[in-house]
Design a protein around this motif. Structure first.
Motif, PDB file in Angstrom:
ATOM      1  N   PRO A  64       0.820  -1.212   0.000  1.00  0.00           N
ATOM      2  CA  PRO A  64       0.000   0.000   0.000  1.00  0.00           C
ATOM      3  C   PRO A  64       0.858   1.269   0.000  1.00  0.00           C
ATOM      4  O   PRO A  64       1.978   1.281   0.520  1.00  0.00           O
ATOM      5  N   LYS A 113      -2.211  -6.411  -4.741  1.00  0.00           N
ATOM      6  CA  LYS A 113      -2.238  -4.955  -4.918  1.00  0.00           C
ATOM      7  C   LYS A 113      -3.690  -4.482  -4.889  1.00  0.00           C
ATOM      8  O   LYS A 113      -4.564  -5.088  -5.475  1.00  0.00           O
ATOM      9  N   ASN A 114      -3.932  -3.396  -4.184  1.00  0.00           N
ATOM     10  CA  ASN A 114      -5.246  -2.765  -4.063  1.00  0.00           C
ATOM     11  C   ASN A 114      -6.275  -3.609  -3.320  1.00  0.00           C
ATOM     12  O   ASN A 114      -7.465  -3.313  -3.383  1.00  0.00           O
ATOM     13  N   ASN A 120       0.442   3.864   1.739  1.00  0.00           N
ATOM     14  CA  ASN A 120       0.627   4.453   3.065  1.00  0.00           C
ATOM     15  C   ASN A 120       1.649   3.674   3.903  1.00  0.00           C
ATOM     16  O   ASN A 120       1.773   3.899   5.091  1.00  0.00           O
ATOM     17  N   SER A 154      -7.253  -3.951   0.039  1.00  0.00           N
ATOM     18  CA  SER A 154      -7.042  -3.382   1.373  1.00  0.00           C
ATOM     19  C   SER A 154      -7.418  -4.368   2.474  1.00  0.00           C
ATOM     20  O   SER A 154      -6.794  -4.369   3.534  1.00  0.00           O
ATOM     21  N   PHE A 158      -4.379  -6.549   3.272  1.00  0.00           N
ATOM     22  CA  PHE A 158      -3.352  -5.824   4.028  1.00  0.00           C
ATOM     23  C   PHE A 158      -3.851  -5.485   5.428  1.00  0.00           C
ATOM     24  O   PHE A 158      -3.072  -5.494   6.388  1.00  0.00           O
TER      25      PHE A 158
END
Length: 170
Positions: A19, A140-141, A21, A143, A146
């Motif tokens: 991510p 990836k992407n 962030n 959320s 993660f």
């Protein structure tokens, strides 16, 4: 691919899928000793969030991985000495395995993992097998995937706090 190329590919895949962030600080040296990177989270304003948002990643690359239990777990060999080293940290350590042929990323918490703790304590062999559940897959992407890892990091911080408290009492 040779081992160096697999490691480089694994690092690139991980960095690409992480991510935005996440502040990723490489901790690799030229001889590949120690932990590979430290992650610190930042808020929507780009401000680092501090200690409990920090954790370590041990990144391992494999050209292709071995799966067991009808494909439900990735089976990965790690030296007992390396696992002992990861368990010495007073900060969460997450083992990340990247299968470079498929660009798939799997993870497991080392710090509070009872299976790993028992294997390190009870085994006398030099190499131990760690099992990474395939549901611990990072995309990836995604959320939610993660976020699941970050919940595990918070649980590691709780585990470490309780461990330290027990040591202080004894």
């Amino acid at each position: 691919m040779n081992a160096g190329e697999i490691g480089a590919a694994a690092g690139r895949i991980f960095n690409y899928k992480a991510p935005l962030n996440w502040i990723i600080r490489s901790q690799e040296d030229q001889d590949d000793h120690g932990i590979d990177c430290e992650i610190e989270l930042k808020d929507s304003n780009g401000k680092a969030l501090g200690q409990e948002s920090v954790f370590k990643i041990q990144l391992k690359g494999q050209e292709s991985c071995s799966f067991i239990e009808d494909g439900q777990k990735l089976s990965f060999s790690v030296s007992r000495a390396r696992l002992q080293y990861y368990l010495k940290f007073n900060i969460p350590v997450i083992l990340v395995v990247v299968e470079v042929s498929s660009e798939e990323i799997y993870w497991v918490s080392v710090t509070d993992n009872q299976e790993i703790l028992e294997k390190v304590r009870d085994s006398s062999t030099d190499t131990l097998t760690v099992h990474l559940p395939v549901e611990n897959k990072l995309e990836k992407n995604d959320s939610a995937a993660f976020d699941k890892l970050l919940v595990a990091v918070r649980e590691c911080w709780d585990f470490l706090s309780l461990r330290d408290l027990k040591l202080a009492v004894n």
